[in-house]
Design an enzyme around this catalytic site. Structure first.
Site, mmCIF file in Angstrom:
data_model
loop_
_atom_site.group_PDB
_atom_site.id
_atom_site.type_symbol
_atom_site.label_atom_id
_atom_site.label_comp_id
_atom_site.label_asym_id
_atom_site.label_seq_id
_atom_site.Cartn_x
_atom_site.Cartn_y
_atom_site.Cartn_z
ATOM 1 N N SER A 193 0.865 -1.168 0.000
ATOM 2 C CA SER A 193 0.000 0.000 0.000
ATOM 3 C C SER A 193 0.911 1.231 0.000
ATOM 4 O O SER A 193 1.732 1.395 0.899
ATOM 5 C CB SER A 193 -0.854 -0.051 1.269
ATOM 6 N N LYS A 212 -1.190 -1.027 -4.291
ATOM 7 C CA LYS A 212 -2.367 -0.222 -3.960
ATOM 8 C C LYS A 212 -1.923 1.216 -3.758
ATOM 9 O O LYS A 212 -0.923 1.482 -3.089
ATOM 10 C CB LYS A 212 -3.004 -0.795 -2.688
ATOM 11 N N LYS A 262 -2.962 5.061 -2.493
ATOM 12 C CA LYS A 262 -3.910 5.906 -1.763
ATOM 13 C C LYS A 262 -4.277 7.070 -2.672
ATOM 14 O O LYS A 262 -3.397 7.671 -3.301
ATOM 15 C CB LYS A 262 -3.248 6.446 -0.488
ATOM 16 N N ASP A 278 -7.270 3.213 -3.106
ATOM 17 C CA ASP A 278 -7.981 3.269 -1.821
ATOM 18 C C ASP A 278 -8.150 4.729 -1.432
ATOM 19 O O ASP A 278 -7.167 5.451 -1.273
ATOM 20 C CB ASP A 278 -7.161 2.528 -0.758
ATOM 21 N N GLU A 308 -11.317 1.024 -3.608
ATOM 22 C CA GLU A 308 -11.597 0.747 -2.197
ATOM 23 C C GLU A 308 -12.121 1.989 -1.479
ATOM 24 O O GLU A 308 -11.504 3.050 -1.537
ATOM 25 C CB GLU A 308 -10.293 0.251 -1.536
ATOM 26 N N ASP A 338 -13.773 -1.215 3.093
ATOM 27 C CA ASP A 338 -12.849 -1.358 4.219
ATOM 28 C C ASP A 338 -13.574 -0.798 5.449
ATOM 29 O O ASP A 338 -14.291 -1.528 6.157
ATOM 30 C CB ASP A 338 -11.540 -0.620 3.891
ATOM 31 N N LYS A 356 -9.951 -6.776 7.693
ATOM 32 C CA LYS A 356 -8.864 -6.397 8.604
ATOM 33 C C LYS A 356 -9.141 -6.999 9.962
ATOM 34 O O LYS A 356 -10.244 -6.836 10.506
ATOM 35 C CB LYS A 356 -8.786 -4.875 8.757
ATOM 36 N N GLY A 400 -3.943 -4.203 6.052
ATOM 37 C CA GLY A 400 -3.018 -4.000 7.166
ATOM 38 C C GLY A 400 -3.228 -2.671 7.853
ATOM 39 O O GLY A 400 -3.939 -1.794 7.339
HETATM 40 O O1 OSB Z 1 -6.980 1.944 4.462
HETATM 41 O O2 OSB Z 1 -5.784 0.208 4.349
HETATM 42 C C1 OSB Z 1 -5.996 1.330 4.826
HETATM 43 C C2 OSB Z 1 -3.023 2.143 7.135
HETATM 44 C C3 OSB Z 1 -3.641 2.934 8.064
HETATM 45 C C4 OSB Z 1 -4.981 3.242 7.912
HETATM 46 C C5 OSB Z 1 -5.706 2.731 6.836
HETATM 47 C C6 OSB Z 1 -5.108 1.902 5.907
HETATM 48 C C7 OSB Z 1 -3.719 1.634 6.039
HETATM 49 C C8 OSB Z 1 -2.947 0.810 5.096
HETATM 50 C C9 OSB Z 1 -1.817 0.000 5.668
HETATM 51 O O3 OSB Z 1 -3.164 0.833 3.908
HETATM 52 C C10 OSB Z 1 -1.209 -1.002 4.758
HETATM 53 C C11 OSB Z 1 -0.231 -1.927 5.462
HETATM 54 O O4 OSB Z 1 -0.269 -2.117 6.697
HETATM 55 O O5 OSB Z 1 0.611 -2.518 4.762
HETATM 56 MG MG MG Z 2 -8.387 0.855 3.156
#
Ligand code: OSB
Ligand code: MG
Length: 376
Positions: free
Chosen positions: A137, A163, A165, A190, A217, A242, A266, A294
Site C-alpha cells: 500500500s 495499492k 492511496k 484506496d 476501495e 474497508d 482487517k 493491514g
Molecule cells: O486503508 O488500508 C488502509 C493504514 C492505516 C490506515 C488505513 C489503511 C492503512 C494501510 C496500511 O493501507 C497497509 C499496510 O499495513 O501494509
Molecule cells: Mg483501506
C-alpha cells in the site's frame, strides 16, 4: 478449559524506516499496544492492538485502546473461563465497538490456544495455504515522480499487487501515470472515504473506471453504503469496502445492497480473528473475493494477518508486506519476510513468530499487569 491468570499490556514504540503522510500529519514512529495473556499453566499468547494514534481511520486511538483494554477488556478476560477463542470473543463482545482494542485480546487468545493445541495458527483458523501473496500500500507522495519511484521499487521487489492511496486532487493523474509505466501490474486504489458522493465526483470515478483497476476501495464515508451501491451500478470496476464493514452485519447489509464486490478483511477493524473468519466465510458464500488489509502492524499483528490470509477465500494479495518495509527491527525474533511477493505461512504451533522480549523491553513506554485476584 482455559483460564487467563495475568494480562500484560505494553505500549511499544517503533521508529518507521520511512516517514508516511496521513490526512492529518506525518509520522516517524508508531505506538502500538502488545497484549500478553498467561494461562494457569504458564502458557502465553501475544496479540497486538494496532490502533493509529488519532481517530481518523476509525474512532479509536492509542489512548482509548489503552483505557478500554485496562479497565474493561482485561477484567473481562480475567473473569471468563473459555474452551475456544470464539467463546472469549463472545464475552469481549459485551464491550461495544472498540474493535482494535478487542482484536488485541482475540488474537492473543488464538495464539495461546493454537500454541497449547500444537497447531499452527493458520491451521487453527481453517487455512490451508502454505504461502500467501503479498501486496503493498503506497501513501500519497509529494510528486508523481516520487510515486513512480516507489512503485518501481516495490514491483522490482516482487510484490504481487500495488495499492495507491487517492484523495480529491491526487487521483486520476498519478494513477494514470502508474498505469502507463506498468500496463500489466495488478493495481488498485484506496480513498479512505475521501470522496463526497457519486454526483460530485462523477468524472473522476468514470476515468478511474477506465484504468483496469482490480478495485476501488472505500471511495465514500464508512456509513455511506447506499452511495457505494449507486457507484457500483455505474462502473465496471469492483467496489471494495474497508471502513464500512466493522461488523459481520455490516457485510450482510452491503451484500444485500450490492455495495461490495471485494472485501478488505482487517483483523483489527473486525475486532479480531474470530469475526474476521466469519466475514471471510460469509463473503465466500456470496462469491465475493477477500484480501487482508493491514494497519502497519508490528510483527505480532502481522503474523495474525499472515495466518488469516491462508484461508481459501483470500484469493487476492494481502497487505502482508515484509517487516522491513516499515521497521528496521521488528518485535519478533525473526522478521517477517516477503520473497518474490510471497510470505511463508509458519508450520510451527501458534503464531509462528516469537516475541523479541529484549527489544520489546527496550521500546516499551508504559506497562501494566493485571491479575485474576486484583480484577474486579
Ligand atoms: O486503508 O488500508 C488502509 C493504514 C492505516 C490506515 C488505513 C489503511 C492503512 C494501510 C496500511 O493501507 C497497509 C499496510 O499495513 O501494509
Ligand atoms: Mg483501506
Amino acid at each position: 478449559m482455559t483460564r487467563v491468570e495475568a494480562v500484560e499490556l505494553r505500549r511499544v514504540r517503533l521508529p518507521l524506516v520511512r516517514r508516511f503522510q496521513t490526512s492529518s500529519h506525518a509520522k516517524r514512529e508508531l505506538e502500538h499496544i502488545l497484549v500478553v495473556l498467561t494461562d494457569t499453566d504458564g502458557a502465553v499468547g501475544w496479540g497486538e492492538i494496532a490502533s493509529p494514534s488519532g481517530p481518523f481511520y476509525c474512532a479509536e486511538t492509542v489512548e482509548s485502546c489503552w483505557a478500554v483494554a485496562r479497565d474493561h477488556l482485561a477484567p473481562l478476560v480475567l473473569g471468563t473461563d473459555w474452551e475456544h477463542p470464539a467463546d472469549l470473543a463472545a464475552a469481549l463482545g459485551r464491550v461495544r465497538g472498540n474493535h482494535f482494542a478487542r482484536a488485541g485480546f482475540d488474537v492473543a487468545a488464538w495464539a495461546l490456544w493454537s500454541a497449547v493445541g500444537g497447531v499452527p495458527l493458520a491451521r487453527a483458523l481453517g487455512g490451508r495455504r502454505r504461502t500467501v501473496e503479498a501486496g503493498v500500500s503506497l501513501g500519497i507522495e509529494p510528486t508523481v515522480d516520487d510515486l513512480l519511484a516507489q512503485v518501481r521499487l516495490r514491483v522490482d521487489e516482487g510484490y504481487r499487487r500495488i495499492k495507491l492511496k487517492i484523495a480529491p486532487g491526487w487521483d486520476v493523474t498519478p494513477v494514470r501515470a502508474v498505469r502507463a509505466a506498468h500496463p500489466d501490474v495488478p493495481l488498485h486504489v484506496d480513498a479512505n472515504g475521501a470522496y463526497e458522493d457519486v454526483a460530485e465526483h462523477r468524472a473522476v470515478l468514470a476515468q478511474l473506471d477506465e484504468l483496469g483497476l482490480l478495485m476501488i476501495e472505500q471511495p465514500f464515508a464508512p456509513r455511506a453504503l447506499v452511495a457505494h451501491a449507486a457507484l457500483q451500478q455505474r462502473i465496471a470496476t469492483p467496489v471494495c469496502l474497508d471502513e464500512s464493514v466493522e461488523e459481520v452485519d455490516d457485510l450482510v447489509t452491503a451484500l444485500r445492497l450490492d455495495a461490495v464486490r471485494v472485501l478488505n478483511v482487517k483483523v483489527s477493524r473486525m475486532g479480531g480473528l474470530t469475526q474476521a473468519v466469519r466475514a471471510h466465510d460469509l463473503a465466500r458464500e456470496h462469491g465475493v473475493p477477500v484480501w487482508c488489509g493491514g494497519m502497519h502492524e508490528f510483527g505480532i499483528g502481522r503474523a495474525a494477518n499472515v495466518a488469516l490470509s491462508a484461508l481459501a477465500g483470500f484469493t487476492l494479495p494481502s497487505d502482508v508486506s515484509g517487516s522491513d518495509r516499515y521497521y528496521a527491527r521488528d518485535v519478533t525474533t525473526r522478521p517477517i519476510v516477503s520473497t518474490d511477493g510471497l510470505v511463508d505461512v509458519p508450520t510451527a504451533p501458534g503464531l509462528g513468530w516469537d516475541a523479541d522480549l529484549a527489544y520489546i523491553e527496550q521500546r516499551t513506554t508504559d506497562r501494566v499487569v493485571l491479575r485474576a485476584d486484583t480484577a474486579g
